[in-house]
Design a protein around this motif. Structure first.
Motif, PDB file in Angstrom:
ATOM      1  N   UNK A 180       0.840  -1.197   0.000  1.00  0.00           N
ATOM      2  CA  UNK A 180       0.000   0.000   0.000  1.00  0.00           C
ATOM      3  C   UNK A 180       0.871   1.240   0.000  1.00  0.00           C
ATOM      4  N   UNK A 181       0.450   2.277   0.727  1.00  0.00           N
ATOM      5  CA  UNK A 181       1.301   3.461   0.837  1.00  0.00           C
ATOM      6  C   UNK A 181       2.385   3.165   1.873  1.00  0.00           C
ATOM      7  N   UNK A 182       3.661   3.361   1.529  1.00  0.00           N
ATOM      8  CA  UNK A 182       4.748   2.944   2.430  1.00  0.00           C
ATOM      9  C   UNK A 182       4.640   3.566   3.818  1.00  0.00           C
ATOM     10  N   UNK A 183       4.884   2.710   4.831  1.00  0.00           N
ATOM     11  CA  UNK A 183       4.935   3.164   6.216  1.00  0.00           C
ATOM     12  C   UNK A 183       6.156   2.552   6.888  1.00  0.00           C
ATOM     13  N   UNK A 184       6.726   3.268   7.842  1.00  0.00           N
ATOM     14  CA  UNK A 184       7.853   2.743   8.608  1.00  0.00           C
ATOM     15  C   UNK A 184       7.299   2.025   9.834  1.00  0.00           C
ATOM     16  N   UNK A 185       7.650   0.743   9.965  1.00  0.00           N
ATOM     17  CA  UNK A 185       7.009  -0.103  10.977  1.00  0.00           C
ATOM     18  C   UNK A 185       8.032  -0.931  11.737  1.00  0.00           C
ATOM     19  N   UNK A 186       7.653  -1.300  12.967  1.00  0.00           N
ATOM     20  CA  UNK A 186       8.484  -2.129  13.836  1.00  0.00           C
ATOM     21  C   UNK A 186       7.881  -3.529  13.916  1.00  0.00           C
ATOM     22  N   UNK A 187       8.727  -4.529  13.742  1.00  0.00           N
ATOM     23  CA  UNK A 187       8.289  -5.926  13.780  1.00  0.00           C
ATOM     24  C   UNK A 187       9.059  -6.714  14.840  1.00  0.00           C
ATOM     25  N   UNK A 188       8.396  -7.726  15.398  1.00  0.00           N
ATOM     26  CA  UNK A 188       9.069  -8.773  16.153  1.00  0.00           C
ATOM     27  C   UNK A 188       8.883 -10.047  15.351  1.00  0.00           C
ATOM     28  N   UNK A 189       9.943 -10.542  14.746  1.00  0.00           N
ATOM     29  CA  UNK A 189       9.798 -11.625  13.784  1.00  0.00           C
ATOM     30  C   UNK A 189       8.919 -11.152  12.635  1.00  0.00           C
ATOM     31  N   UNK A 190       7.795 -11.832  12.390  1.00  0.00           N
ATOM     32  CA  UNK A 190       6.847 -11.432  11.353  1.00  0.00           C
ATOM     33  C   UNK A 190       5.653 -10.660  11.924  1.00  0.00           C
ATOM     34  N   UNK A 191       5.669 -10.397  13.237  1.00  0.00           N
ATOM     35  CA  UNK A 191       4.530  -9.758  13.893  1.00  0.00           C
ATOM     36  C   UNK A 191       4.712  -8.242  13.941  1.00  0.00           C
ATOM     37  N   UNK A 192       3.726  -7.508  13.402  1.00  0.00           N
ATOM     38  CA  UNK A 192       3.763  -6.046  13.437  1.00  0.00           C
ATOM     39  C   UNK A 192       3.485  -5.567  14.857  1.00  0.00           C
ATOM     40  N   UNK A 193       4.415  -4.772  15.421  1.00  0.00           N
ATOM     41  CA  UNK A 193       4.250  -4.245  16.774  1.00  0.00           C
ATOM     42  C   UNK A 193       3.779  -2.792  16.777  1.00  0.00           C
ATOM     43  N   UNK A 194       4.283  -2.001  15.805  1.00  0.00           N
ATOM     44  CA  UNK A 194       4.042  -0.558  15.860  1.00  0.00           C
ATOM     45  C   UNK A 194       4.344   0.032  14.492  1.00  0.00           C
ATOM     46  N   UNK A 204      13.107   5.190  -5.688  1.00  0.00           N
ATOM     47  CA  UNK A 204      13.296   4.762  -4.309  1.00  0.00           C
ATOM     48  C   UNK A 204      12.057   5.027  -3.453  1.00  0.00           C
ATOM     49  N   UNK A 205      12.008   4.329  -2.333  1.00  0.00           N
ATOM     50  CA  UNK A 205      11.007   4.591  -1.292  1.00  0.00           C
ATOM     51  C   UNK A 205      11.765   4.555   0.019  1.00  0.00           C
ATOM     52  N   UNK A 206      12.246   5.739   0.458  1.00  0.00           N
ATOM     53  CA  UNK A 206      13.198   5.787   1.562  1.00  0.00           C
ATOM     54  C   UNK A 206      12.881   6.888   2.559  1.00  0.00           C
ATOM     55  N   UNK A 207      13.321   6.644   3.797  1.00  0.00           N
ATOM     56  CA  UNK A 207      13.157   7.559   4.922  1.00  0.00           C
ATOM     57  C   UNK A 207      14.555   7.932   5.414  1.00  0.00           C
ATOM     58  N   UNK A 208      14.776   9.196   5.721  1.00  0.00           N
ATOM     59  CA  UNK A 208      16.097   9.659   6.129  1.00  0.00           C
ATOM     60  C   UNK A 208      15.945  10.891   7.009  1.00  0.00           C
ATOM     61  N   UNK A 209      16.925  11.147   7.861  1.00  0.00           N
ATOM     62  CA  UNK A 209      16.944  12.449   8.517  1.00  0.00           C
ATOM     63  C   UNK A 209      18.343  13.042   8.440  1.00  0.00           C
ATOM     64  N   UNK A 210      18.420  14.349   8.528  1.00  0.00           N
ATOM     65  CA  UNK A 210      19.694  15.048   8.367  1.00  0.00           C
ATOM     66  C   UNK A 210      19.790  16.172   9.393  1.00  0.00           C
ATOM     67  N   UNK A 211      21.003  16.416   9.864  1.00  0.00           N
ATOM     68  CA  UNK A 211      21.258  17.512  10.802  1.00  0.00           C
ATOM     69  C   UNK A 211      21.107  18.842  10.064  1.00  0.00           C
ATOM     70  N   UNK A 212      20.431  19.796  10.675  1.00  0.00           N
ATOM     71  CA  UNK A 212      20.287  21.119  10.073  1.00  0.00           C
ATOM     72  C   UNK A 212      21.658  21.799  10.060  1.00  0.00           C
ATOM     73  N   UNK A 213      22.097  22.300   8.904  1.00  0.00           N
ATOM     74  CA  UNK A 213      23.449  22.868   8.817  1.00  0.00           C
ATOM     75  C   UNK A 213      23.610  24.153   9.617  1.00  0.00           C
ATOM     76  N   UNK A 214      24.864  24.424   9.963  1.00  0.00           N
ATOM     77  CA  UNK A 214      25.268  25.682  10.627  1.00  0.00           C
ATOM     78  C   UNK A 214      24.607  25.900  11.987  1.00  0.00           C
TER      79      UNK A 214
END
Length: 232
Positions: free
Chosen positions: A154-168, A199-209
């Motif tokens: 579906x629409x990509x989401x960032x998710x946490x799994x334990x084995x194959x079980x979706x936790x969050x 791509x379908x990617x999630x990233x974060x970056x430090x604000x410069x200066x």
């Protein structure tokens, strides 16, 4: 800036040795990447070097079969042209010295830690899917039972799994942040999500200066807790 160091380490109370990357200037050893996480060294005979095929390899002094390797396929003409560099963002790269082309990078094979400028998710051009996996325990950096990934159903989401079980899950991307984590915004870094034909990617970056140096990381620990920390 000597932010990171690469070398051999023993985690916790373990007698096993691993090759990893950690923060160079933080007194408490904080490992952010491990090479041979499921193939530890049992003694002090480990050697990290570039072999005749141009790959970065880990082996014991009396052993020819590598314990761990970057495992890149090179043309015969470029095998003697490889060089390994640890970048100041914590990315270990294998580069061709003549062209400076990156042939392998540790950011493509994360362990339990997401660093700024490291992408999680799918590279649709190569099929590479990057995700975090927890350590087995504080003494064992082997692949544990919890994973944190960009799910492409579906629409990509960032998710946490334990084995194959979706936790969050973090909810949908609303253009600014993930809908389920409104407080992810920060004056120190920005979060980005890209979903296109490449791509379908999630990233974060430090604000410069920024007026002060900050260190930010996100970790999936062995208990399955996703934790973001910021150090000044």
């Amino acid at each position: 800036q000597k932010t990171f160091a690469l070398g051999f380490f023993r985690p916790g109370s373990s007698s096993h040795r691993y090759v990893g990357i950690w923060y160079n200037q933080i007194t408490e050893q904080t490992v952010v990447w491990v090479a041979n996480r499921d193939a530890p060294l049992n003694d002090t005979s480990g050697v990290l070097s570039i072999n005749g095929k141009g790959n970065l390899v880990l082996h014991t002094q009396n052993q020819t079969t590598p314990i761990w390797s970057t495992n890149v396929s090179f043309s015969v003409s470029s095998t003697n042209n490889s060089m390994a560099k640890l970048l100041d963002i914590g990315n270990l790269v294998l580069v061709q010295q003549d062209s400076q082309r990156v042939t392998w990078q540790s950011f493509d094979y994360p362990t339990n830690t997401l660093l700024p400028l490291m992408k999680l998710g799918l590279d649709r051009r190569t099929g590479l899917n990057r995700f975090l996996t927890s350590w087995k325990s504080k003494d064992d950096p082997g692949i544990g039972n919890h994973s944190f990934r960009v799910v492409q159903i579906g629409y990509p989401q960032t998710s946490l799994y334990m084995g194959q079980t979706l936790l969050w899950r973090m909810g949908f991307w609303n253009g600014v942040t993930w809908s389920g984590v409104p407080k992810i915004a920060s004056p120190y870094f920005r979060v980005s999500f890209v979903n296109n034909q490449d791509e379908s990617t999630f990233m974060y970056s430090i604000i410069p200066n920024l007026p002060t140096k900050v260190i930010v990381k996100m970790v999936v620990d062995e208990l399955g807790i996703v934790e973001r920390s910021l150090w000044q």
